[in-house]
Design a protein around this motif. Structure first.
Motif, PDB file in Angstrom:
ATOM      1  N   PHE A 382       0.830  -1.200   0.000  1.00 48.40           N
ATOM      2  CA  PHE A 382       0.000   0.000   0.000  1.00 48.40           C
ATOM      3  C   PHE A 382       0.868   1.255   0.000  1.00 48.40           C
ATOM      4  CE2 PHE A 382      -1.611   3.415   2.763  1.00 48.40           C
ATOM      5  CZ  PHE A 382      -2.648   3.875   1.967  1.00 48.40           C
ATOM      6  N   MET A 383       1.862   1.303   0.871  1.00 47.72           N
ATOM      7  CA  MET A 383       2.711   2.489   0.971  1.00 47.72           C
ATOM      8  C   MET A 383       3.485   2.722  -0.321  1.00 47.72           C
ATOM      9  SD  MET A 383       2.174   3.866   3.958  1.00 47.72           S
ATOM     10  CE  MET A 383       3.596   4.911   4.314  1.00 47.72           C
ATOM     11  N   LYS A 384       4.009   1.664  -0.911  1.00 46.99           N
ATOM     12  CA  LYS A 384       4.752   1.803  -2.173  1.00 46.99           C
ATOM     13  C   LYS A 384       3.826   2.306  -3.286  1.00 46.99           C
ATOM     14  CE  LYS A 384       8.342  -1.706  -1.416  1.00 46.99           C
ATOM     15  NZ  LYS A 384       8.835  -3.049  -1.800  1.00 46.99           N
ATOM     16  N   SER A 385       2.613   1.746  -3.347  1.00 47.10           N
ATOM     17  CA  SER A 385       1.676   2.162  -4.392  1.00 47.10           C
ATOM     18  C   SER A 385       1.303   3.624  -4.241  1.00 47.10           C
ATOM     19  CB  SER A 385       0.404   1.304  -4.326  1.00 47.10           C
ATOM     20  OG  SER A 385       0.683  -0.038  -4.603  1.00 47.10           O
ATOM     21  N   MET A 386       1.075   4.045  -2.995  1.00 45.12           N
ATOM     22  CA  MET A 386       0.632   5.410  -2.749  1.00 45.12           C
ATOM     23  C   MET A 386       1.734   6.412  -3.069  1.00 45.12           C
ATOM     24  SD  MET A 386      -1.056   6.955   0.702  1.00 45.12           S
ATOM     25  CE  MET A 386      -1.167   8.714   1.002  1.00 45.12           C
ATOM     26  N   PHE A 387       2.943   6.128  -2.625  1.00 50.26           N
ATOM     27  CA  PHE A 387       4.001   7.117  -2.763  1.00 50.26           C
ATOM     28  C   PHE A 387       4.831   6.945  -4.032  1.00 50.26           C
ATOM     29  CE2 PHE A 387       2.915   7.300   1.714  1.00 50.26           C
ATOM     30  CZ  PHE A 387       2.772   8.669   1.873  1.00 50.26           C
ATOM     31  N   ALA A 388       4.508   5.919  -4.828  1.00 54.02           N
ATOM     32  CA  ALA A 388       5.168   5.786  -6.133  1.00 54.02           C
ATOM     33  C   ALA A 388       4.770   6.924  -7.050  1.00 54.02           C
ATOM     34  CB  ALA A 388       4.808   4.446  -6.768  1.00 54.02           C
ATOM     35  N   MET A 389       3.695   7.628  -6.706  1.00 55.47           N
ATOM     36  CA  MET A 389       3.222   8.741  -7.535  1.00 55.47           C
ATOM     37  C   MET A 389       4.076   9.983  -7.349  1.00 55.47           C
ATOM     38  SD  MET A 389      -0.791   8.043  -6.790  1.00 55.47           S
ATOM     39  CE  MET A 389      -1.422   6.378  -6.948  1.00 55.47           C
ATOM     40  N   ASN A 390       4.915   9.977  -6.347  1.00 61.83           N
ATOM     41  CA  ASN A 390       5.872  11.071  -6.161  1.00 61.83           C
ATOM     42  C   ASN A 390       7.193  10.685  -6.802  1.00 61.83           C
ATOM     43  OD1 ASN A 390       4.138  12.679  -4.775  1.00 61.83           O
ATOM     44  ND2 ASN A 390       5.041  12.357  -2.767  1.00 61.83           N
ATOM     45  N   GLU A 391       7.730  11.552  -7.624  1.00 54.56           N
ATOM     46  CA  GLU A 391       8.993  11.241  -8.293  1.00 54.56           C
ATOM     47  C   GLU A 391      10.196  11.459  -7.386  1.00 54.56           C
ATOM     48  OE1 GLU A 391       9.192  13.441 -11.883  1.00 54.56           O
ATOM     49  OE2 GLU A 391       7.533  12.366 -12.842  1.00 54.56           O
ATOM     50  N   SER A 392      10.073  12.361  -6.427  1.00 49.07           N
ATOM     51  CA  SER A 392      11.196  12.636  -5.547  1.00 49.07           C
ATOM     52  C   SER A 392      10.689  13.117  -4.191  1.00 49.07           C
ATOM     53  CB  SER A 392      12.114  13.687  -6.162  1.00 49.07           C
ATOM     54  OG  SER A 392      11.438  14.925  -6.317  1.00 49.07           O
ATOM     55  N   TYR A 393      11.584  13.056  -3.217  1.00 46.45           N
ATOM     56  CA  TYR A 393      11.244  13.418  -1.847  1.00 46.45           C
ATOM     57  C   TYR A 393      12.366  14.262  -1.261  1.00 46.45           C
ATOM     58  CZ  TYR A 393       8.493   9.151  -2.576  1.00 46.45           C
ATOM     59  OH  TYR A 393       7.673   8.199  -3.092  1.00 46.45           O
ATOM     60  N   ARG A 394      12.047  14.962  -0.199  1.00 48.81           N
ATOM     61  CA  ARG A 394      13.080  15.548   0.623  1.00 48.81           C
ATOM     62  C   ARG A 394      13.706  14.413   1.445  1.00 48.81           C
ATOM     63  NH1 ARG A 394      11.521  18.894  -2.450  1.00 48.81           N
ATOM     64  NH2 ARG A 394      11.079  21.109  -2.019  1.00 48.81           N
ATOM     65  N   GLU A 395      14.898  14.647   1.937  1.00 47.62           N
ATOM     66  CA  GLU A 395      15.609  13.571   2.625  1.00 47.62           C
ATOM     67  C   GLU A 395      14.812  13.029   3.815  1.00 47.62           C
ATOM     68  OE1 GLU A 395      20.037  12.578   4.497  1.00 47.62           O
ATOM     69  OE2 GLU A 395      19.462  14.661   4.089  1.00 47.62           O
TER      70      GLU A 395
END
Length: 448
Positions: A382-395
């Motif tokens: 679930f977490m991977k599916s949800m946040f795969a929509m973000n290409e990048s993150y802050r550290e």
């Protein structure tokens, strides 16, 4: 707080009565109507404000574009049926309508929040999922003392509210709980579309609440097992009942917080739920994990094997689902707080940004559940599916997500870590375990 709002409205009603128009004026009022309602702001506090209800077609029954009310309804052909409650208003000298009793106060507040939630659906990408007006049953008659509850029923696509008897904020006025139930309608339509996702046992709720369903005779959802150990098929079924309902509840709790900004919105009406349902914890840094599939199966097995009454096992699954839901909602709140701080954006905007990701991931969840076969849907998926929509993150964002995903991964191969892609930008990548390099042993012959 319930009595406070009632006393305030009573006092206002008495004080302006002499200067007001007759109550029958509300019978012909349509379109945009200004009313006095106890509304919440984005920080979770409530106050009596003049609010403009839009699309009103009949103010006396508070019916319009966004809500259609039913008083103590029954169900026939998968629809609520019954008479509409009659509101009572006093019109002040400024042309605003003041509810003259508690029921009317609740009707205008439900309408106002539903109107807001409809506009929020559009903003967050969920426009068109629900149909309007929404059907709402109020003053649902109870049997056996059932009070202080609200229930979204997917079969009728309606919300049912039983009487509130505590001294806190009445549930029909609690914007967080109304938003929570509203989210269930989105989850029902975008993910499951059947009773598996509902935390409440629909048959039990309707029976206790005396909402007569004339449509069909419902069978119980869960089979009763008399064996001492669960079969693999039973484990697969109970596991997914727990995690689907847990996600439904946890995301709905997040929705209530997103809407109100109050991590204790449930406790405002149900104080006994604060310890187990609050999104706020003393040590925020302790919120860094979700249960793995093995942990969930172990918990189910432990209770099942030790339960004296196997027929009540479904009650345990329901209770456990709430516990799982709280873990999901707390993790998402913690991530939202990190996201807000790392990007320097206001809390409300951060909550909406994450809500948009939730809306996007719901159809993906449906696809994943449809393709499960004998596999298990896991928290890290679930977490991977949800946040795969973000290409990048802050550290800070990436590190938190990597820790949560790795904690619930089914295998070490599914663990992730963070990799820097640009200045201040990171992405999640598979975590590669590097095998230790063997050092040749020193022998007597090698020294010669």
């Amino acid at each position: 707080m319930k009595n406070v709002f009632s006393r305030i409205i009573a006092a206002i009603s008495v004080s302006v009565l002499a200067a007001c128009a007759p109550q029958t004026d509300s019978a012909t009022e349509t379109g945009s109507v200004r009313v006095l309602a106890p509304m919440s702001n984005s920080k979770g506090s409530y106050s009596l404000d003049i609010f403009e209800l839009k699309g009103i077609t009949d103010l006396q029954t508070v019916a319009g574009k966004f809500v259609r009310f039913f008083l103590s309804p029954r169900i026939a052909n998968n629809q609520l049926q019954g008479s509409a409650p009659q509101g009572r208003f006093i019109k002040n000298s400024d042309g605003a309508f003041i509810p003259a009793n508690e029921m009317t106060q609740q009707l205008v507040t439900i309408y106002a929040h539903t109107q807001r939630l409809a506009l929020l659906d559009e903003e967050l990408g969920a426009g068109g999922v629900n149909k309007w007006p929404r059907d709402v049953g109020v003053a649902v008659k109870v049997r056996g003392g059932l009070t202080n509850n609200a229930f979204y029923d997917g079969n009728t696509d309606s919300m049912l509210l039983v009487p509130y008897s505590s001294e806190g904020l009445p549930i029909p006025i609690n914007g967080g709980i109304l938003a929570h139930e509203h989210f269930h309608s989105l989850f029902y339509k975008l993910v499951m579309g059947d009773e598996r996702a509902q935390i409440h046992d629909r048959e039990n709720f309707l029976e206790r609440a005396i909402v007569e369903d004339l449509s069909v005779r419902h069978r119980r959802l869960l089979p009763i097992s008399t064996g001492e150990e669960m079969s693999e098929a039973q484990m697969h079924m109970y596991y997914h009942l727990a995690i689907i309902r847990g996600l439904n509840e946890g995301l709905a709790d997040y929705w209530g917080w997103m809407y109100t900004g109050d991590p204790d919105f449930i406790a405002q009406s149900l104080p006994s739920e604060k310890a187990t349902r609050s999104l706020k914890v003393r040590d925020e840094k302790s919120v860094n994990s979700l249960p793995s599939a093995e942990n969930i199966k172990r918990s189910l097995n432990i209770f099942y094997s030790g339960a004296a009454d196997k027929a009540r096992f479904s009650d345990y699954v329901t209770g456990y689902a709430y516990s799982l839901g709280t873990q999901f909602s707390r993790v998402l709140k913690r991530y939202t707080d990190i996201y807000s701080k790392a990007r320097g954006i206001e809390d409300l905007q951060a909550r909406k940004d994450i809500a948009k990701l939730i809306v996007k991931v719901l159809p993906k969840m449906k696809d994943d559940f449809d393709k499960l076969d004998l596999n298990y849907y896991t928290a890290d998926k679930f977490m991977k599916s949800m946040f795969a929509m973000n290409e990048s993150y802050r550290e800070e964002e990436c590190q938190f997500l990597a820790e949560v995903i790795t904690s619930s991964a089914l295998t070490t191969e599914e663990a992730v870590t963070c990799e820097k892609t640009a200045e201040s930008e990171f992405k999640m990548v598979p975590k590669v375990e590097v095998a230790p390099v063997e050092t040749p042993s020193v022998t007597e012959s090698s020294l010669q």
